[in-house]
Design a protein around this motif. Sequence first.
Motif, mmCIF file in Angstrom:
data_model
loop_
_atom_site.group_PDB
_atom_site.id
_atom_site.type_symbol
_atom_site.label_atom_id
_atom_site.label_comp_id
_atom_site.label_asym_id
_atom_site.label_seq_id
_atom_site.Cartn_x
_atom_site.Cartn_y
_atom_site.Cartn_z
ATOM 1 N N LEU A 1 0.853 -1.182 0.000
ATOM 2 C CA LEU A 1 0.000 0.000 0.000
ATOM 3 C C LEU A 1 0.893 1.237 0.000
ATOM 4 C CD1 LEU A 1 -2.687 -1.038 2.662
ATOM 5 C CD2 LEU A 1 -2.370 -1.840 0.299
ATOM 6 N N GLN A 2 0.646 2.145 -0.913
ATOM 7 C CA GLN A 2 1.484 3.333 -1.070
ATOM 8 C C GLN A 2 0.648 4.603 -0.937
ATOM 9 O OE1 GLN A 2 4.800 3.078 -1.413
ATOM 10 N NE2 GLN A 2 4.780 0.831 -1.586
ATOM 11 N N ASN A 3 1.359 5.739 -0.814
ATOM 12 C CA ASN A 3 0.730 7.063 -0.769
ATOM 13 C C ASN A 3 -0.280 7.193 0.367
ATOM 14 O OD1 ASN A 3 2.145 7.872 -3.163
ATOM 15 N ND2 ASN A 3 0.633 6.722 -4.360
ATOM 16 N N LEU A 4 0.059 6.588 1.500
ATOM 17 C CA LEU A 4 -0.797 6.697 2.677
ATOM 18 C C LEU A 4 -0.511 8.008 3.406
ATOM 19 C CD1 LEU A 4 -0.381 3.051 4.044
ATOM 20 C CD2 LEU A 4 -2.074 3.916 2.407
ATOM 21 N N LEU A 5 -1.397 8.358 4.298
ATOM 22 C CA LEU A 5 -1.208 9.548 5.123
ATOM 23 C C LEU A 5 -0.465 9.173 6.407
ATOM 24 C CD1 LEU A 5 -4.783 11.124 4.837
ATOM 25 C CD2 LEU A 5 -2.718 11.818 3.610
ATOM 26 N N PRO A 6 0.459 9.989 6.857
ATOM 27 C CA PRO A 6 1.152 9.693 8.114
ATOM 28 C C PRO A 6 0.201 9.726 9.307
ATOM 29 C CG PRO A 6 2.288 11.409 6.847
ATOM 30 C CD PRO A 6 0.942 11.220 6.223
ATOM 31 N N GLU A 7 0.547 8.974 10.318
ATOM 32 C CA GLU A 7 -0.168 8.993 11.598
ATOM 33 C C GLU A 7 -1.673 8.804 11.408
ATOM 34 O OE1 GLU A 7 0.915 12.562 13.695
ATOM 35 O OE2 GLU A 7 2.981 12.431 13.037
ATOM 36 N N THR A 8 -2.036 7.864 10.524
ATOM 37 C CA THR A 8 -3.442 7.640 10.181
ATOM 38 C C THR A 8 -3.758 6.156 10.292
ATOM 39 O OG1 THR A 8 -3.390 9.516 8.655
ATOM 40 C CG2 THR A 8 -5.198 7.952 8.391
ATOM 41 N N THR A 9 -4.940 5.839 10.816
ATOM 42 C CA THR A 9 -5.375 4.447 10.917
ATOM 43 C C THR A 9 -6.149 4.052 9.657
ATOM 44 O OG1 THR A 9 -5.525 4.582 13.329
ATOM 45 C CG2 THR A 9 -6.727 2.785 12.261
ATOM 46 N N TYR A 10 -5.782 2.906 9.098
ATOM 47 C CA TYR A 10 -6.415 2.393 7.885
ATOM 48 C C TYR A 10 -7.098 1.054 8.169
ATOM 49 C CZ TYR A 10 -4.211 5.884 4.889
ATOM 50 O OH TYR A 10 -3.845 7.060 4.297
ATOM 51 N N ASP A 11 -8.208 0.811 7.451
ATOM 52 C CA ASP A 11 -8.888 -0.486 7.466
ATOM 53 C C ASP A 11 -8.591 -1.212 6.158
ATOM 54 O OD1 ASP A 11 -9.989 0.176 9.887
ATOM 55 O OD2 ASP A 11 -11.957 0.719 9.073
ATOM 56 N N VAL A 12 -8.407 -2.534 6.245
ATOM 57 C CA VAL A 12 -8.107 -3.347 5.066
ATOM 58 C C VAL A 12 -9.050 -4.546 5.023
ATOM 59 C CG1 VAL A 12 -6.362 -4.726 3.871
ATOM 60 C CG2 VAL A 12 -5.670 -2.686 5.148
ATOM 61 N N TYR A 13 -9.563 -4.855 3.818
ATOM 62 C CA TYR A 13 -10.393 -6.045 3.592
ATOM 63 C C TYR A 13 -9.792 -6.832 2.428
ATOM 64 C CZ TYR A 13 -13.974 -3.549 6.303
ATOM 65 O OH TYR A 13 -14.666 -2.876 7.276
ATOM 66 N N ILE A 14 -9.824 -8.164 2.519
ATOM 67 C CA ILE A 14 -9.334 -9.050 1.453
ATOM 68 C C ILE A 14 -10.501 -9.897 0.950
ATOM 69 C CG2 ILE A 14 -7.625 -10.774 0.786
ATOM 70 C CD1 ILE A 14 -6.390 -8.201 1.883
#
Length: 416
Positions: A82-95
């Motif tokens: 995963l690229q181009n994320l925001l710093p200090e940010t929580t992300y959710d991921v689904y597969i």
Amino acid sequence: MKKLSFLFVFAFAIFSCNNDDDLIATCDKATNISATNITTTSATISWNDPNNITSYFVEYGVSGFALGSGTTLIESGTTADLQNLLPETTYDVYIQVVCSTDNLSMYSDVYSFSTATLPVIPEFRPNLSELNLFSGNLGDLQLTPFAFEYDLSTILFTDYAHKQRLIALPEGEKMTYNGNGFPLFPDNSVIAKTFYYNNDETDLSQGRNIIETRVLIRINGSWELGNYKWNESQTDATLDIDGAVVPVTWVNPEGESQSIDYEIPSSTDCFTCHSNNTETVPIGPKLRTLNFDINGSNQLQSLIDNEMLDGLTDPTTVSVLPNWEDTSLGLERRARAYMDVNCAHCHIEGGFCAEQSQLRLSYETAFGESNISDSSDSILARITNTITDYGMPLIGTTILHDEGVSLLVEYINSLE
């Protein structure tokens, strides 16, 4: 009629048995999702596939996003970058496993991770936000994990402003114990103090008005200073070396409306107080001023436990500057503590007023050597007015500190 019905059921059963091979096998969802190689803007996601398939949909977005609205990747293996994320940010991921074009698994359980915190920048950038001293919305004043919030055992008066103080050290480095005064700071250390007013002290839900953030940075063995003035929207602050006057109104704890013209000092004004023998120095974070409990924990012990202070194992070996507001203490101890934190940075050997005045107001200075008694009339005259270039302190306040003045007047009068 019954015979026809029986034949129909029998024929349907035979037909169903003959099509067992056409049934679609279950496509199980991905499991054991994890994140590695997490940086401020990227991460690697891995998962297990019980189907041993080689096609997957990966959908991700800022935590709480609705499925179908995120960013989707198509992967042929059980990892995704995963690229181009925001710093200090929580992300959710689904597969989602693609067993075939018409056979997809259910979405995996949500997996959440947070990107890394931006490092503190020990430089005077144009905007305070560029120093990375705070996380999230700047106006929330939420400290970066790389900083330590501290307080003083006895307060320095600045027109009734509240203050948030922090120390940020270079990663992996520590302050070093150097007696009861200032510890030794490594280069690229940052000390910052933010001044603000609660809009209504009787109702804190009314928010606050942040005025300025003063910053000291240790660069090549010397301290350099700069002030940041906050904008009206409270979203950022800009470096301002010239100083400014900011009208401020607030409601005090008694419910009374207050109004002042708050003065943000210029760099020259800052150096007046932060100088000793022509060198820039901090004022507040002496170890004996940090040596007290906050919420049941001793600040020095917290610094030791967090591996931010070296050379000290027992805070009880460090002296303590009394709290001038502690009425259980004697009048002299309270008054001398107040003078120490509010006046001694100038009235000390090497300080700004060392040549003009014989007063030596450090708490550790013996009374007979302080010259307080000999200067009592002058002290009373100068602490009870705000005449420019005469009232004390010379800079840093625009109004009298009623409680502090009352304490010092009582103390000076007791010497007669």
